[in-house]
Enzyme design. Structure first.
Site, PDB file in Angstrom:
ATOM      1  N   HIS A 162      50.164 100.995  81.496  1.00 15.97           N
ATOM      2  CA  HIS A 162      49.825 100.147  82.641  1.00 15.97           C
ATOM      3  C   HIS A 162      51.014  99.908  83.564  1.00 15.97           C
ATOM      4  O   HIS A 162      50.890  99.900  84.775  1.00 15.97           O
ATOM      5  CB  HIS A 162      49.328  98.774  82.170  1.00 15.97           C
ATOM      6  N   HIS A 192      38.520  46.104  92.749  1.00 14.24           N
ATOM      7  CA  HIS A 192      37.655  46.719  91.732  1.00 14.24           C
ATOM      8  C   HIS A 192      36.862  45.620  91.010  1.00 14.24           C
ATOM      9  O   HIS A 192      35.657  45.747  90.793  1.00 14.24           O
ATOM     10  CB  HIS A 192      38.480  47.517  90.714  1.00 14.24           C
TER      11      HIS A 192
END
Lengths: 426, 426
Positions: free
Chosen positions: B254, B412
């Site tokens: 490769h 919150h």
């Protein structure tokens, strides 16, 4: 004041891209020094940036064990119950390995295994976010990660906020280091004399932490790099403007860059929410941050009908999306991209931030187009399994050679050829 | 010649970290110009880098339709059959959305949806890898991605290799652009006049492509950035040295940076493989590349027993792992990290590269510690679903407020409080 627009296109979008080249250079230098000098660099950077001289990096176990002392009992029990709910939800995410067998004897499959060792970054500073510890660590625990280690910048006493240690105690996390910033990320990625390297780093942090995570990506895995967060609310005329305003502000108080956007076909609701946001802002402890966020990146978009709202929401791909409409499940399929979807009047965003069970680490800034809430999969990895039978090999061998030859990879073809020649094909 | 070592620690490890700062600067400039000038920049960069003057970016549909003309019939049918097998395997990966209901009426869940639009990068140059097109595109198709677009650098005729177009035809991909390099990545991430932006970019490329993907990460999703690849083979004394040598070379051909390593307790097998590698190398068309890889990064490690082999393999976390041992399934559980695991004498790596069905896009360079083969999940995203019941809300409300207050996030808490006050709790 939160502005009303007739069209999402008119709405001022955030431009997040800050020039970070100088900070990136500083981060590269920190990483290099930690790799070269190890613990010594960690002590020096902690003294320089956190203004505290540590004598040891690891937080003593007894500090973690004692973290529930002098704490509000309701807070401790609520954190424990939240942990249980978060764990129950994430257990549903866990997947199994699987195999498929073919008639010729071939077995193919996908094996799932947990990562060995994961590091969780917990931001320091004056505020402490124990909920963030739960949300980052529990999916890793459910995945079956062998070792979970936590890092957080030290305070002036050289230790970590007791709320963060309390969360560690609840989860049974025992390996905690009082280091932060890019140096902590570097130590987790490459290891030092006293810190073993990890396989993945997760958790929020400032710009230096984010840049360091980006640089060590490849050496270790990382979670998404979080940008400023947002909430989009789709509301019909029946929705409660007080709830909408409160939910918009719960996002706005995080950060002056946070974005809170309402989409509604009702102009009268838009006006009521506008007034209500102003009214609620006036008594908010974090008024300054929230007002800046609302003024800069907040907005109310009055659409022609609900379908149009969803088209625009999908362009935004918000982190949080609330559907404050009648029959919210009827509209769910219209949502293409969102980190978390909250349906109905009781599903206020903080319910999901703290308690419901799903993760509060969510894709921000439009990244819900391609990424997901933090979840158990993020702490597991797959391996492909290939067991080829002799019959399959002889049936496919020449085809594999044809493909390899056409790609010019002759050694690939030969690995097949030597077996076709070497085996007796009965 | 491939060297024999007594210990993995003696073995020369790869040092991959090339200095890429200059290339990164060039890539940043290319991305900036594509964002500013759009198509015009694409034409200019293609002329400068690919040495061809394009008149249009998109490959005409008839070219794709005609891509099976003048092709070897065995090659065409093998590619079709490979596509079917790859599709069948990946279909097993597809997961469903799920919901859980709680007794109080709460519904929590995880919704899975496909990404809208994905770009696949296909490398150009003299060789063409149609198998890579299959491996990158099929998981996206199985996920249900709406639009799949392909880019690949043009050849001297201003078009794309017919093998690559053949793969596109087999898969029904119709939107293909003859552009490559960092400019193609920038066009996919940000869009130009003629190319619509995508949500995620996958596929291998050279260093400029890899650097560009790293830079646009966040704007779009990306797959792993591939490094040089490797194969590890664990073999006992009964294994066939000819097959082992052929498989080691199939990886080595490769790339000169590829790494091929055999672990065996048998010194006589080690010697036979050493000779056989040399013998096979001499007639290999890509001998030069394979020899360089074998000399630099190949090795045979003679271990004391098979257990030791697996300990060392787990340190390597190889992309490909072959178990050429008697009863290979007995050893599977010893493998902690590997991209793909090939069991038994017929499961040669090229079987998996081309035909078996699992993906050949695998984590390289040790990243199997924390990442996975390319799979259907990579083209889907999750949204959390939260539908809280009134009963759950009133039961958990005060606990959520306690957690929010302790984190200093009062807005919150208020989003919960206004509902506790505003609703009649029957």
């Amino acid at each position: 004041m939160i502005q009303i627009y007739r069209n999402y296109a008119e709405f001022k979008q955030r431009e997040v891209g800050e020039d970070t080249e100088a900070k990136r250079k500083a981060v590269l230098d920190i990483i290099r020094q930690v790799r070269e000098k190890g613990d010594q660099a960690l002590f020096a950077f902690t003294e320089a940036f956190d203004k505290v001289k540590l004598t040891q990096l690891q937080v003593p176990l007894e500090r973690i064990e004692q973290a529930d002392q002098n704490q509000d009992p309701l807070f401790v029990s609520s954190l424990q119950e939240a942990a249980e709910r978060i764990r129950a939800f994430h257990q549903k995410q866990k997947k199994d390995s699987w195999f498929m067998t073919e008639e010729d004897g071939t077995i193919l499959g996908q094996r799932l295994t947990a990562m060995d060792r994961v590091g969780i970054y917990v931001p320091g500073g004056t505020a402490a976010y124990p909920s963030s510890v739960l949300m980052n660590a529990i999916p890793a625990q459910v995945a079956g990660v062998g070792e979970i280690v936590m890092v957080s910048p030290p305070n002036q006493e050289g230790t970590i906020h007791p709320h963060v240690l309390l969360a560690a105690k609840i989860l049974g996390i025992k390996e905690v280091y009082a280091i932060g910033g890019a140096q902590a990320v570097a130590a987790l990625a490459y290891g030092t004399e006293s810190i073993k390297p990890v396989d993945k780093i997760v958790g929020p942090g400032n710009i230096y932490v984010a840049l360091a995570k980006r640089e060590v990506f490849g050496q270790v895995g990382i979670d998404m790099i979080a940008g400023p967060s947002e909430i989009a609310i789709v509301a019909d005329e029946a929705a409660n403007p007080v709830y909408i305003a409160a939910d918009l502000l719960s996002q706005a108080e995080h950060d002056p860059m946070a974005s809170s956007i309402l989409f509604t076909p009702s102009f009268s609701l838009a006006e009521e929410v506008q007034k209500e946001v102003e009214r609620q802002l006036q008594t908010l402890p974090r008024e300054k941050i929230a007002r800046e966020a609302i003024d800069q990146y907040g907005g109310i978009i009055v659409v022609n009908h609900l379908d149009e709202a969803f088209e625009q929401v999908n362009l935004l791909a918000p982190e949080h999306l609330e559907l404050m409409v009648e029959q919210p499940f009827d509209w769910l399929a219209k949502v293409k991209h969102a980190g978390a979807i909250f349906l109905g009047r009781y599903s206020s965003e903080p319910v999901g931030d703290y308690f419901a069970g799903p993760n509060h680490v969510l894709p921000t800034s439009g990244t819900a187009r391609f990424s997901s809430p933090l979840n158990v999969d993020d702490f597991m990895k797959k391996s492909s399994i290939i067991f080829y039978s002799k019959q399959a090999f002889f049936s496919h061998g020449k085809k594999i050679i044809a493909l390899a030859e056409q790609e010019g990879l002759h050694a690939h073809g030969r690995a097949i050829q030597v077996r076709l020649e070497g085996e007796n094909n009965e």
